[in-house]
Motif scaffolding. Structure first.
Motif, short mmCIF file in Angstrom:
data_model
loop_
_atom_site.label_atom_id
_atom_site.label_comp_id
_atom_site.label_asym_id
_atom_site.label_seq_id
_atom_site.Cartn_x
_atom_site.Cartn_y
_atom_site.Cartn_z
N GLN A 1 0.84 -1.19 0.00
CA GLN A 1 0.00 0.00 0.00
C GLN A 1 0.88 1.24 0.00
O GLN A 1 1.96 1.26 0.60
CB GLN A 1 -0.92 0.00 1.22
CG GLN A 1 -1.96 -1.10 1.20
CD GLN A 1 -2.87 -1.08 2.41
OE1 GLN A 1 -2.54 -0.48 3.43
NE2 GLN A 1 -4.02 -1.71 2.29
N ASN B 1 -4.42 6.44 -8.15
CA ASN B 1 -4.56 7.67 -8.93
C ASN B 1 -3.20 8.00 -9.52
O ASN B 1 -2.22 8.20 -8.78
CB ASN B 1 -5.05 8.80 -8.02
CG ASN B 1 -5.12 10.13 -8.75
OD1 ASN B 1 -4.12 10.84 -8.83
ND2 ASN B 1 -6.28 10.47 -9.29
N LYS C 1 -3.82 -1.55 -9.25
CA LYS C 1 -5.17 -1.86 -9.74
C LYS C 1 -5.34 -3.36 -9.95
O LYS C 1 -6.42 -3.90 -9.67
CB LYS C 1 -5.44 -1.09 -11.03
CG LYS C 1 -5.64 0.41 -10.81
CD LYS C 1 -5.93 1.16 -12.10
CE LYS C 1 -6.22 2.62 -11.84
NZ LYS C 1 -6.47 3.39 -13.10
N CYS D 1 0.80 2.14 -10.87
CA CYS D 1 -0.65 2.30 -10.94
C CYS D 1 -1.30 1.01 -11.44
O CYS D 1 -2.29 0.53 -10.87
CB CYS D 1 -1.00 3.47 -11.86
SG CYS D 1 -2.74 3.95 -11.85
N PHE E 1 -6.33 -2.57 -5.46
CA PHE E 1 -6.24 -1.32 -4.73
C PHE E 1 -6.64 -0.17 -5.64
O PHE E 1 -6.40 -0.20 -6.84
CB PHE E 1 -4.81 -1.09 -4.21
CG PHE E 1 -4.34 -2.10 -3.20
CD1 PHE E 1 -4.90 -2.13 -1.92
CD2 PHE E 1 -3.36 -3.02 -3.52
CE1 PHE E 1 -4.46 -3.06 -0.99
CE2 PHE E 1 -2.91 -3.95 -2.59
CZ PHE E 1 -3.47 -3.97 -1.32
N SER E 2 -7.21 0.88 -5.06
CA SER E 2 -7.50 2.07 -5.84
C SER E 2 -6.19 2.82 -6.07
O SER E 2 -5.31 2.82 -5.21
CB SER E 2 -8.50 2.97 -5.11
OG SER E 2 -7.98 3.39 -3.87
#
Length: 224
Positions: A92, A169, A162, A158, A166-167
């Motif tokens: 994370q 940006n 994904k 990214c 996990f989200s």
């Protein structure tokens, strides 16, 4: 380090975050039948333990104590902390950012130094991190400094996040990555820098297979 350990070959792969170090290290180790050390995981595990235990992240000695008491085991794709698989948790971004911050602490780096060196076992070790070739294994016969354009690295991270559910940006990741690069390059203790005898590999436009082949070719040359 014992005389027996000194005879065990090591390939170090250093570089900035999301440059592909971990993937390349695992693939090279698999090709050679060697062990692998993901040194970044130890710092991420420390950061996770600091979060879970409520340790003050600004207290360098307390963070170092948390690191010295880690109950860690690596089993295949599993990263076990006190018996629980935390492989997903330590990836994370909040954990990664805290790991980047506390990695600058001299007491923490000292606490983890011998633990990292203990991974040096026959038939050989591929170690990835930020100071593997400069501090942890300065006698390694092959040192790779793996770099990639920051935009390419942000896109890779990214995509990875994904894929793991996990989200993510992209613009936020890019900003965090630039800040982390700056911290890693300018910290007083073991800054991110290529060893004087390292071979720099830019993976921006290389596939994983191409990068792995390049490292293996360098190793074949080093053995001659």
């Amino acid at each position: 380090m014992s005389a027996l350990q000194a005879g065990v070959p090591v390939i170090t792969i250093d570089g900035p975050t999301a440059s592909g170090k971990g993937t390349i290290a695992h693939r090279v180790a698999q090709a050679l039948g060697w062990l692998v050390l993901d040194s970044g995981a130890l710092y991420r595990l420390t950061a996770l333990a600091v979060q879970q235990q409520g340790v003050d992240p600004n207290d360098q000695e307390a963070v170092a104590r948390a690191a010295s008491q880690l109950d860690v085991a690596f089993q295949g794709d599993q990263v076990l902390l006190s018996g629980h698989d935390v492989a997903g948790l330590i990836r994370q971004e909040s954990v990664g950012n805290l790991a980047s911050k506390v990695a600058a602490y001299a007491p923490l780096r000292q606490a983890l130094l011998e633990r990292q060196r203990a991974f040096r076992k026959a038939p050989g070790l591929v170690a990835d991190g930020r100071d593997m070739g400069t501090v942890v294994f300065p006698d390694a016969p092959l040192k790779i400094f793996l770099v990639a354009d920051v935009n390419a690295r942000a896109e890779r991270r990214c995509k990875q996040l994904k894929e793991k559910g996990f989200s993510a940006n992209l613009s936020g990741l890019l900003e965090d990555m630039r800040a982390r690069d700056e911290r890693d390059r300018n910290r007083a203790n073991a800054p991110l820098v290529a060893a004087h005898d390292a071979k720099t590999v830019d993976s921006s436009n290389l596939s994983i297979d191409e990068t792995v082949k390049l490292v293996l070719d360098f190793w074949s040359g080093a053995c001659k």
